[in-house]
Design a protein around this motif. Structure first.
Motif, PDB file in Angstrom:
ATOM      1  N   GLY A  27       0.807  -1.218   0.000  1.00  0.00           N
ATOM      2  CA  GLY A  27       0.000   0.000   0.000  1.00  0.00           C
ATOM      3  C   GLY A  27       0.837   1.263   0.000  1.00  0.00           C
ATOM      4  O   GLY A  27       0.381   2.323  -0.362  1.00  0.00           O
ATOM      5  N   CYS A  28       2.104   1.171   0.411  1.00  0.00           N
ATOM      6  CA  CYS A  28       2.956   2.352   0.499  1.00  0.00           C
ATOM      7  C   CYS A  28       4.070   2.337  -0.527  1.00  0.00           C
ATOM      8  O   CYS A  28       5.000   3.121  -0.449  1.00  0.00           O
ATOM      9  N   GLY A  29       3.993   1.465  -1.473  1.00  0.00           N
ATOM     10  CA  GLY A  29       5.083   1.309  -2.429  1.00  0.00           C
ATOM     11  C   GLY A  29       4.987   2.243  -3.603  1.00  0.00           C
ATOM     12  O   GLY A  29       4.417   3.327  -3.539  1.00  0.00           O
ATOM     13  N   ALA A  30       5.549   1.811  -4.719  1.00  0.00           N
ATOM     14  CA  ALA A  30       5.629   2.639  -5.923  1.00  0.00           C
ATOM     15  C   ALA A  30       4.262   3.030  -6.450  1.00  0.00           C
ATOM     16  O   ALA A  30       4.129   4.028  -7.132  1.00  0.00           O
ATOM     17  N   GLY A  31       3.220   2.253  -6.125  1.00  0.00           N
ATOM     18  CA  GLY A  31       1.884   2.562  -6.618  1.00  0.00           C
ATOM     19  C   GLY A  31       1.184   3.647  -5.818  1.00  0.00           C
ATOM     20  O   GLY A  31       0.099   4.071  -6.140  1.00  0.00           O
ATOM     21  N   ASP A  32       1.809   4.119  -4.740  1.00  0.00           N
ATOM     22  CA  ASP A  32       1.212   5.136  -3.891  1.00  0.00           C
ATOM     23  C   ASP A  32       1.184   6.465  -4.641  1.00  0.00           C
ATOM     24  O   ASP A  32       2.197   6.924  -5.144  1.00  0.00           O
ATOM     25  N   THR A  33       0.003   7.078  -4.717  1.00  0.00           N
ATOM     26  CA  THR A  33      -0.140   8.321  -5.474  1.00  0.00           C
ATOM     27  C   THR A  33      -0.422   9.515  -4.566  1.00  0.00           C
ATOM     28  O   THR A  33      -0.946  10.520  -5.020  1.00  0.00           O
ATOM     29  N   SER A  34      -0.077   9.413  -3.289  1.00  0.00           N
ATOM     30  CA  SER A  34      -0.339  10.517  -2.365  1.00  0.00           C
ATOM     31  C   SER A  34       0.490  11.740  -2.717  1.00  0.00           C
ATOM     32  O   SER A  34       1.660  11.646  -3.066  1.00  0.00           O
ATOM     33  N   VAL A  35      -0.157  12.876  -2.621  1.00  0.00           N
ATOM     34  CA  VAL A  35       0.459  14.173  -2.859  1.00  0.00           C
ATOM     35  C   VAL A  35       0.457  14.899  -1.520  1.00  0.00           C
ATOM     36  O   VAL A  35      -0.517  14.854  -0.781  1.00  0.00           O
ATOM     37  N   HIS A  36       1.560  15.564  -1.194  1.00  0.00           N
ATOM     38  CA  HIS A  36       1.615  16.383   0.017  1.00  0.00           C
ATOM     39  C   HIS A  36       1.743  17.840  -0.398  1.00  0.00           C
ATOM     40  O   HIS A  36       2.603  18.197  -1.194  1.00  0.00           O
ATOM     41  N   LEU A  37       0.849  18.658   0.140  1.00  0.00           N
ATOM     42  CA  LEU A  37       0.848  20.081  -0.175  1.00  0.00           C
ATOM     43  C   LEU A  37       1.174  20.898   1.070  1.00  0.00           C
ATOM     44  O   LEU A  37       0.819  20.513   2.193  1.00  0.00           O
TER      45      LEU A  37
END
Length: 140
Positions: A27-37
């Motif tokens: 869940g936290c690997g390369a597929g993670d698409t989270s953006v931090h602003l």
């Protein structure tokens, strides 16, 4: 016999822990698409002393994923203290307070009615500022 039962239980716990660790890493690997602003929040040209920003993916524009919330402190916010968010269209809700404690309310009085608007947020981490517009009084 007791030793055998304990070994069996230990092996089951290790197997379960291993599966949980693999799922977490997936869940936290390369597929993670989270953006931090991070950014500034102003109202009438001044930093908003304290408040919150809620980011909800705009499903009416085809955006899905998890939302996020950030705390405004001295006119700045960051989603790094949360899970981040997905980029793209979002409904953003901003609540701002004057920061002067009133009784049990440590945030103080509202500076403006909760402001809500749709924004197309970046799909990569970075800065994004918000300027809450002055609210017009309704005419009679």
């Amino acid at each position: 016999m007791i030793r055998s039962a304990l070994m069996h239980m230990r092996n089951r716990l290790l197997s379960g822990s291993l599966v949980l660790a693999c799922l977490t890493l997936a869940g936290c690997g390369a597929g993670d698409t989270s953006v931090h602003l991070t950014g500034k929040v102003t109202y009438q040209g001044k930093p908003v002393p304290t408040g919150t920003i809620t980011f909800s993916p705009d499903t009416t524009q085809g955006n899905a994923g998890h939302g996020s919330k950030a705390i405004i402190h001295d006119g700045t916010y960051t989603t790094r203290e949360s899970f981040g968010l997905v980029g793209g269209p979002h409904v953003v809700r901003i609540e701002g307070f004057d920061g002067v404690a009133v009784g049990d309310n440590l945030d103080g009085n509202l500076l403006f009615k909760p402001f809500e608007e749709s924004f197309d947020l970046p799909k990569s981490s970075g800065e994004f500022d918000f300027d809450v517009p002055a609210q017009r009084k309704k005419s009679r």
